[in-house]
Design a protein around this motif. Structure first.
Motif, short mmCIF file in Angstrom:
data_model
loop_
_atom_site.label_atom_id
_atom_site.label_comp_id
_atom_site.label_asym_id
_atom_site.label_seq_id
_atom_site.Cartn_x
_atom_site.Cartn_y
_atom_site.Cartn_z
N TYR A 4 -3.23 -4.90 10.64
CA TYR A 4 -2.42 -5.76 9.79
C TYR A 4 -0.93 -5.55 10.08
N THR A 5 -0.25 -6.65 10.37
CA THR A 5 1.20 -6.60 10.59
C THR A 5 1.91 -6.50 9.26
N ASP A 6 3.25 -6.48 9.31
CA ASP A 6 4.01 -6.39 8.08
C ASP A 6 3.90 -7.64 7.22
N GLU A 7 3.37 -8.75 7.77
CA GLU A 7 3.16 -9.96 6.98
C GLU A 7 1.89 -9.88 6.13
N LEU A 12 0.26 -6.47 5.44
CA LEU A 12 0.16 -5.18 4.76
C LEU A 12 1.50 -4.47 4.87
N MET A 13 2.01 -4.00 3.75
CA MET A 13 3.29 -3.32 3.71
C MET A 13 3.06 -1.86 3.30
N VAL A 29 0.87 -1.18 0.00
CA VAL A 29 0.00 0.00 0.00
C VAL A 29 0.90 1.23 0.00
N GLY A 30 0.90 1.93 -1.13
CA GLY A 30 1.67 3.17 -1.22
C GLY A 30 0.90 4.34 -0.62
N ASN A 90 4.64 -1.83 9.88
CA ASN A 90 5.28 -0.76 9.11
C ASN A 90 4.76 0.60 9.60
N ARG A 91 5.68 1.51 9.84
CA ARG A 91 5.30 2.84 10.31
C ARG A 91 5.95 3.90 9.44
N LEU A 92 5.16 4.87 9.02
CA LEU A 92 5.63 5.97 8.19
C LEU A 92 5.67 7.24 9.04
#
Length: 495
Positions: free
Chosen positions: A226-229, A231-232, A104-105, A274-276
């Protein structure tokens, strides 16, 4: 029954039968006209193509009396949801459920920075948050390869990323005049999901250099479930994924830069996510605080120095000036601290204000010392005058006699006169009396040996302490010099 009554009844029956026949023929005529205008296969195909392009169907019905346009969105068979095949899939599951993580961008356009609060340690930002991903379940056939755009009503029926703001205090999606949500679906299944959000998030600020400080605040985005497995999350175009409006400005801060980062966040009970990060650096404008804090404090310190030029006997003037400057400095310190959080460390502005307060307070103490020493010396001089007056009354007068060292004491004398008496002892007086014993009587107004010795030591050894004029003179140089030195060190360290 009379004959004319029967005749009337027969005529009535005939009229009813005629009206019923007319009604039946009219109904058959309208049904036949409708059947003659049924669309053919070509027209049906054209309508289907039109539905694929625009999402609704337009049909015309020609009749002998009117021409009517029929809205195809009222037809259940040609709904947009059927075109996207929403009813055929379970959208509670993510795309490619059980497979690799869905990429997911994300990109963000900052519309405004509404406020920065030092008291609450937070900031408020309005932004456009956009997500990009692919869901093959939403793919649809299209001859022109054009996308379809929908509002927030379709979002509730399909799967969307569950992104939230970490450390946010308040956030909401704008809903004027409708929910500010846009969903764009492409024929190959790519989806663009955009929303307009205002969020208030925490910002850990360091005020040790306030108001000469710079603050770095961060807005963090992360998937909640959702974890990194599964959703990215990633920045779609790197640093270019973050754009800002050139008109963004703040009253107290200068926005130096925006930049993006990303990393993994770990939770012991759920796993890795994943954290932005959206990072922006703010530098505080100093001019406001120069006008409101530093200049008034400096002026109060300089005003306290005026008392050094006022006569020490003007007690009301010097005391009122000192008390006024002390109270004004206390008001300035209270006003600055009222607009700041109650931190447990010392701020740069606290150092300046409290040092200025100490200078003002020392100027008050300086006059207290001057006034005390003046009172002590006046008491000693009063005793000296009384003692000299008693001695002058007990000794005969030596008026008109030459070669004698005499002084008339009328109750007022200068400091120079008192100093001239310091070296005039009883011994010298006895010598003079012995040499001129028979010719004349000499009266000498002198101090005894003990008093003279004490007076000499006081004048020579402690002249600065007893001379109040000297204390004020030295204060006129020491106080400004020390304050200028403090300012030089302060601004060199914090600027």
């Amino acid at each position: 029954m009379p004959c004319y009554v029967r005749l009337l009844f027969l005529l009535l029956c005939l009229m009813l039968v005629g009206e019923s026949r007319k009604h039946r023929s009219r109904k058959k005529r309208w049904s036949a006209s409708a059947e003659t205008h049924k669309p053919g296969k070509a027209e049906t195909a054209d309508a289907a193509v039109l539905v694929g392009k625009t999402g609704f169907e337009i049909r015309t019905v020609d009749g002998p009396l009117s021409k009517k346009v029929v809205d195809g969105t009222k037809s259940r068979k040609m709904k947009t949801t059927h075109l996207l095949q929403i009813d055929e899939h379970d959208f509670t599951m993510r795309p490619a459920f059980g497979g690799p993580a869905v990429p997911v961008g994300v990109d963000v356009q900052v519309e405004s920075l509404d406020s920065i609060s030092e008291v609450d340690m937070d900031f408020t930002m309005t932004l456009y948050l956009r997500h990009y991903w692919k869901d093959e379940r939403l793919a649809f056939p299209s001859a022109t390869n054009k996308s379809m755009t929908f509002d927030g009503r379709l979002v509730k029926k399909i799967w969307v990323p569950d992104v939230f703001f970490v450390h946010s205090k308040r956030s909401f999606i704008h809903d004027t005049t409708t929910d500010n949500i846009m969903l764009r679906v492409f024929p190959d299944g790519h989806v663009l999901y955009s929303m307009r959000v205002t969020v208030t998030a925490a910002c850990n600020m360091d005020f040790s250099r306030f108001p000469l400080d710079s603050q770095t605040c961060t807005l963090e985005l992360e998937s909640y479930a959702y974890t990194d497995e599964d959703l990215m999350l990633y920045w779609k175009s790197g640093d270019e994924s973050l754009s800002t409006d050139d008109r963004i400005s703040l009253s107290q801060f200068l926005i130096q830069k925006f930049h993006t980062t990303s990393r993994l966040a770990f939770y012991s009970s759920t796993g890795w996510y994943n954290r932005l990060y959206i990072n922006f650096t703010l530098r505080r404008h100093i001019f406001f605080f120069l006008l409101q804090t530093y200049f008034p404090a400096t002026l109060m310190v300089m005003l306290s120095w005026v008392s050094f030029w006022i006569d020490r006997r003007a007690v009301p003037a010097r005391v009122s000036l000192g008390i006024t400057t002390v109270l004004t400095m206390s008001t300035i310190i209270t006003g600055v601290n009222a607009s700041m959080p109650r931190v447990s460390y010392i701020k740069a502005v606290d150092i300046y204000l409290w040092v200025s307060f100490v200078f003002v307070f020392l100027s008050v103490l300086e006059y207290a010392a001057v006034n005390y020493l003046t009172t002590v010396r006046d008491g000693k001089d009063r005793k000296l005058r009384e003692k000299v007056r008693e001695q002058s009354q007990s000794l005969p007068c030596s008026c008109g006699l030459p070669h004698t060292k005499t002084m008339m004491m009328d109750g007022t004398y200068s400091e120079a006169d008192a100093n001239s008496l310091a070296g005039y002892t009883r011994a010298s007086m006895a010598a003079e009396d012995a040499s001129d014993k028979q010719e004349r009587m000499v009266v000498h107004l002198t101090l005894d040996n003990e008093s003279a010795g004490t007076k000499k030591k006081g004048i020579r050894g402690f002249r600065i302490i007893q001379n109040t004029h000297t204390i004020d003179t030295y204060s006129r140089m020491i106080f400004p010099g020390a304050y200028i030195l403090f300012n030089l060190i302060y601004w060199c360290v914090y600027c």
